[in-house]
Write a protein that holds these residues in place. Structure first.
Motif, mmCIF file in Angstrom:
data_model
loop_
_atom_site.group_PDB
_atom_site.id
_atom_site.type_symbol
_atom_site.label_atom_id
_atom_site.label_comp_id
_atom_site.label_asym_id
_atom_site.label_seq_id
_atom_site.Cartn_x
_atom_site.Cartn_y
_atom_site.Cartn_z
ATOM 1 N N ASP A 159 1.305 3.677 1.803
ATOM 2 C CA ASP A 159 1.844 4.165 3.080
ATOM 3 C C ASP A 159 3.074 3.380 3.533
ATOM 4 O O ASP A 159 3.630 3.659 4.591
ATOM 5 N N THR A 189 0.846 -1.181 0.000
ATOM 6 C CA THR A 189 0.000 0.000 0.000
ATOM 7 C C THR A 189 0.894 1.248 0.000
ATOM 8 O O THR A 189 2.059 1.185 0.406
ATOM 9 N N ASP A 208 -4.166 3.578 -4.488
ATOM 10 C CA ASP A 208 -4.479 4.344 -3.286
ATOM 11 C C ASP A 208 -5.991 4.535 -3.219
ATOM 12 O O ASP A 208 -6.518 5.579 -3.609
ATOM 13 N N VAL A 209 -6.683 3.523 -2.729
ATOM 14 C CA VAL A 209 -8.140 3.530 -2.682
ATOM 15 C C VAL A 209 -8.602 4.013 -1.310
ATOM 16 O O VAL A 209 -8.159 3.487 -0.277
ATOM 17 N N GLU A 210 -9.469 4.996 -1.293
ATOM 18 C CA GLU A 210 -9.971 5.542 -0.036
ATOM 19 C C GLU A 210 -10.651 4.448 0.777
ATOM 20 O O GLU A 210 -11.461 3.675 0.258
ATOM 21 N N GLY A 211 -10.287 4.362 2.057
ATOM 22 C CA GLY A 211 -10.896 3.385 2.945
ATOM 23 C C GLY A 211 -10.246 2.006 2.913
ATOM 24 O O GLY A 211 -10.662 1.114 3.650
#
Length: 120
Positions: A52, A50, A79-82
């Motif tokens: 991060d 991911t 980078d998918v929200e949630g």
């Protein structure tokens, strides 16, 4: 003998190179053990992380386990929200006598929620 793909994932507690090496090493070891595989059975491994995670390459953990003559590649997840944070996913291509139904996909800890349909 057939070529099969084995999936897996692990969530890290923090973005530190040593921690990543340990957790990804645990994931790779579990994939090998649960599918009765050895390094000679490996064709290639794709690693994704991911956005991060940036302290190290997840593939470095494989090299640390002695997997040195297998093609490895790392990529970044969308980078998918949630989406679940701090996750390393793997796609391992292997030669095996196991059928597709016998393959054990490995999702450690919280990542089992990512693929309840195949997590074992």
């Amino acid at each position: 003998m057939a070529v099969r793909a084995v999936r897996g994932a692990v969530q890290l507690d923090r973005d530190e190179a040593g921690h990543m090496a340990r957790r990804v090493g645990e994931l790779l070891t579990a994939v090998l053990d649960r599918n009765e595989l050895v390094a000679d059975d490996l064709i290639s491994i794709w690693f994704t992380a991911t956005p991060d995670l940036h302290s190290d390459f997840p593939a470095a953990a494989a090299r640390g386990l002695g997997i040195v003559d297998v093609p490895l590649i790392c990529a970044q997840e969308l980078d998918v929200e949630g989406a679940m944070p701090r996750v390393v996913r793997i796609l391992v291509h292997v030669e095996t006598y196991l059928s597709r139904a016998e393959i054990s996909h490995v999702y450690l800890g919280a990542t089992a929620a990512l693929r309840k349909d195949i997590a074992q």
